[in-house]
Design an enzyme around this catalytic site. Sequence first.
Site, short mmCIF file in Angstrom:
data_model
loop_
_atom_site.label_atom_id
_atom_site.label_comp_id
_atom_site.label_asym_id
_atom_site.label_seq_id
_atom_site.Cartn_x
_atom_site.Cartn_y
_atom_site.Cartn_z
N TYR A 1 60.97 87.50 38.71
CA TYR A 1 60.66 87.15 37.32
C TYR A 1 59.90 88.33 36.73
O TYR A 1 58.87 88.76 37.28
CB TYR A 1 59.83 85.88 37.27
CG TYR A 1 59.30 85.48 35.92
CD1 TYR A 1 60.04 85.64 34.76
CD2 TYR A 1 58.04 84.90 35.80
CE1 TYR A 1 59.55 85.25 33.52
CE2 TYR A 1 57.53 84.50 34.58
CZ TYR A 1 58.29 84.68 33.45
OH TYR A 1 57.80 84.29 32.23
N ASN B 1 58.39 89.54 33.08
CA ASN B 1 58.04 89.62 31.67
C ASN B 1 57.85 91.11 31.43
O ASN B 1 56.87 91.70 31.89
CB ASN B 1 56.74 88.86 31.39
CG ASN B 1 56.98 87.41 31.12
OD1 ASN B 1 57.97 87.04 30.51
ND2 ASN B 1 56.07 86.57 31.57
N ARG C 1 66.05 83.79 22.01
CA ARG C 1 65.30 82.53 21.89
C ARG C 1 64.10 82.70 20.97
O ARG C 1 63.63 83.81 20.73
CB ARG C 1 64.76 82.08 23.26
CG ARG C 1 65.74 81.99 24.36
CD ARG C 1 65.13 81.37 25.62
NE ARG C 1 63.82 81.85 26.00
CZ ARG C 1 63.59 82.83 26.88
NH1 ARG C 1 64.59 83.48 27.47
NH2 ARG C 1 62.35 83.19 27.18
N ASP D 1 60.47 81.06 21.62
CA ASP D 1 59.67 80.25 22.52
C ASP D 1 58.45 79.77 21.76
O ASP D 1 57.71 80.57 21.18
CB ASP D 1 59.24 81.05 23.75
CG ASP D 1 60.42 81.43 24.64
OD1 ASP D 1 61.57 81.03 24.33
OD2 ASP D 1 60.19 82.13 25.64
N ASP E 1 62.41 88.76 30.68
CA ASP E 1 62.18 88.44 29.27
C ASP E 1 61.58 89.66 28.58
O ASP E 1 60.66 90.30 29.10
CB ASP E 1 61.22 87.26 29.11
CG ASP E 1 61.94 85.93 29.03
OD1 ASP E 1 63.18 85.90 28.90
OD2 ASP E 1 61.24 84.89 29.09
#
Length: 126
Positions: free
Chosen positions: A35, A37, A81, A83, A113
């Site tokens: 993951y 960011n 998106r 968020d 992201d």
Amino acid sequence: MATDSPIEVVTRFCAAWTEVDVDAICAFFAPDATYHNIPLDPVQGVEAIRATIEGFTGGVDRIEFRIVNIAAGGSVVLTERVDAFITAARTVELPVMGTFEVDDAGRITAWRDYFDLNQFLSQMNA
């Protein structure tokens, strides 16, 4: 999950954020998933992902990942998106571009992201 298309997996993953149930969110990841960011350092493995998610969801009542556009090429899914992080005091909305890689078992193996960290922090601290 294995019968779902990568877009279906990512759509369900985004919907899972609403209740801020970290166990349900983490169930989407392969054990060695990454993951990232993008403004921050990447983390690898479900426990590190869990710790990262818990770090930015503390004090948040509800999170909405509103998908504006979604597209897939094979096992890679791209999302545009907004968020929304909702607390009793405020709602912070952040435009995000996300990239997900989904394996044949329907697990997310990589999630990246791209967003403006300064925008997020300034809204959270306003």
